[in-house]
Scaffold this motif. Structure first.
Motif, mmCIF file in Angstrom:
data_model
loop_
_atom_site.group_PDB
_atom_site.id
_atom_site.type_symbol
_atom_site.label_atom_id
_atom_site.label_comp_id
_atom_site.label_asym_id
_atom_site.label_seq_id
_atom_site.Cartn_x
_atom_site.Cartn_y
_atom_site.Cartn_z
ATOM 1 N N GLY A 1 -4.451 -3.074 11.539
ATOM 2 C CA GLY A 1 -5.041 -2.228 10.509
ATOM 3 C C GLY A 1 -5.433 -2.906 9.214
ATOM 4 O O GLY A 1 -6.355 -2.463 8.535
ATOM 5 N N GLU B 1 -0.366 -4.768 4.029
ATOM 6 C CA GLU B 1 -0.361 -3.712 5.053
ATOM 7 C C GLU B 1 -1.463 -2.690 4.732
ATOM 8 O O GLU B 1 -1.868 -2.532 3.577
ATOM 9 N N ASP B 2 -1.944 -2.017 5.753
ATOM 10 C CA ASP B 2 -2.986 -1.010 5.520
ATOM 11 C C ASP B 2 -2.398 0.288 4.989
ATOM 12 O O ASP B 2 -2.872 0.850 4.011
#
Ligand code: IMP
Ligand code: MG
Length: 180
Positions: free
Chosen positions: A46, A100-101
């Protein structure tokens, strides 16, 4: 453009909104890591779009690595995190930035934090583009949150629904009850 053929996508955060926030995050990181060389770890799949844009907003040297974990099936978490690819760089005594997404329940980030801490880095800075409002049980800080959002499922800008929609340059929600 895919949104024209898919009316089930509703604009949530535009590419301009995202770009403006990335400029701020880039500046914040550049102040924190001035004259240093941290290891930036992107969490696949992601975060790949966010990571690619973010590393071009910083003005310090860095090394780049990736981890791949998986916990989602469709729009639901399976409740279990699986490691699919570990980092290759030795991060002992290094400063580390996790990119992180999205943090939803916090299960994935809890796993990542434990896993990366076990390599004894000097410190860990966590950056997430999005954070849903239900991860308050984490016992460590999320240092930088791009946008705090409510709990709806979002796609685009790297985020997927069953591997679809990652290529969109903005973030979208889905029409309720429609599996796009
Ligand atoms: P958590 O473990 O519940 O915090 O979920 C984190 C992971 O689930 C993220 O890294 C994403 O891959 C995925 N995820 C959670 N919410 C969404 C969403 O709204 N859209 C796309 N992926 C999501
Ligand atoms: Mg992810």
């Amino acid at each position: 453009m895919i949104t024209k053929v898919n009316p089930n996508l509703i604009m949530y955060l535009s590419k301009n909104d995202i770009n403006n926030r990335l400029n701020e995050i880039g500046k914040q990181l550049s102040e924190k890591f001035c004259n240093e060389c941290p290891v930036i770890i992107g969490i696949l799949n992601g975060s790949f779009v966010f990571m690619a844009d973010l590393i071009r907003k910083i003005d310090f040297e860095c090394e780049i690595d990736f981890m791949k974990v998986n916990s989602y099936v469709g729009k639901e978490t399976s409740g279990k995190v699986q490691l699919e690819k570990d980092i290759n760089i030795n991060i002992k005594d290094r400063r580390v930035i996790i990119v992180e997404d999205i943090i939803d329940s916090g299960l994935t980030m809890d796993y990542l934090h434990k896993h990366i801490s076990a390599y004894n880095p000097k410190d860990i800075t966590i950056v997430t583009l999005l954070s849903k409002k239900n991860n308050c049980t984490l016992n460590f800080n999320i240092d930088i949150v791009g946008f705090g959002i409510t709990s709806e499922f979002v796609v685009g800008y790297g985020l997927d629904l069953d591997q679809r929609f990652r290529q969109l340059d903005s973030l979208y929600t889905l029409e309720p009850n429609i599996l796009a």
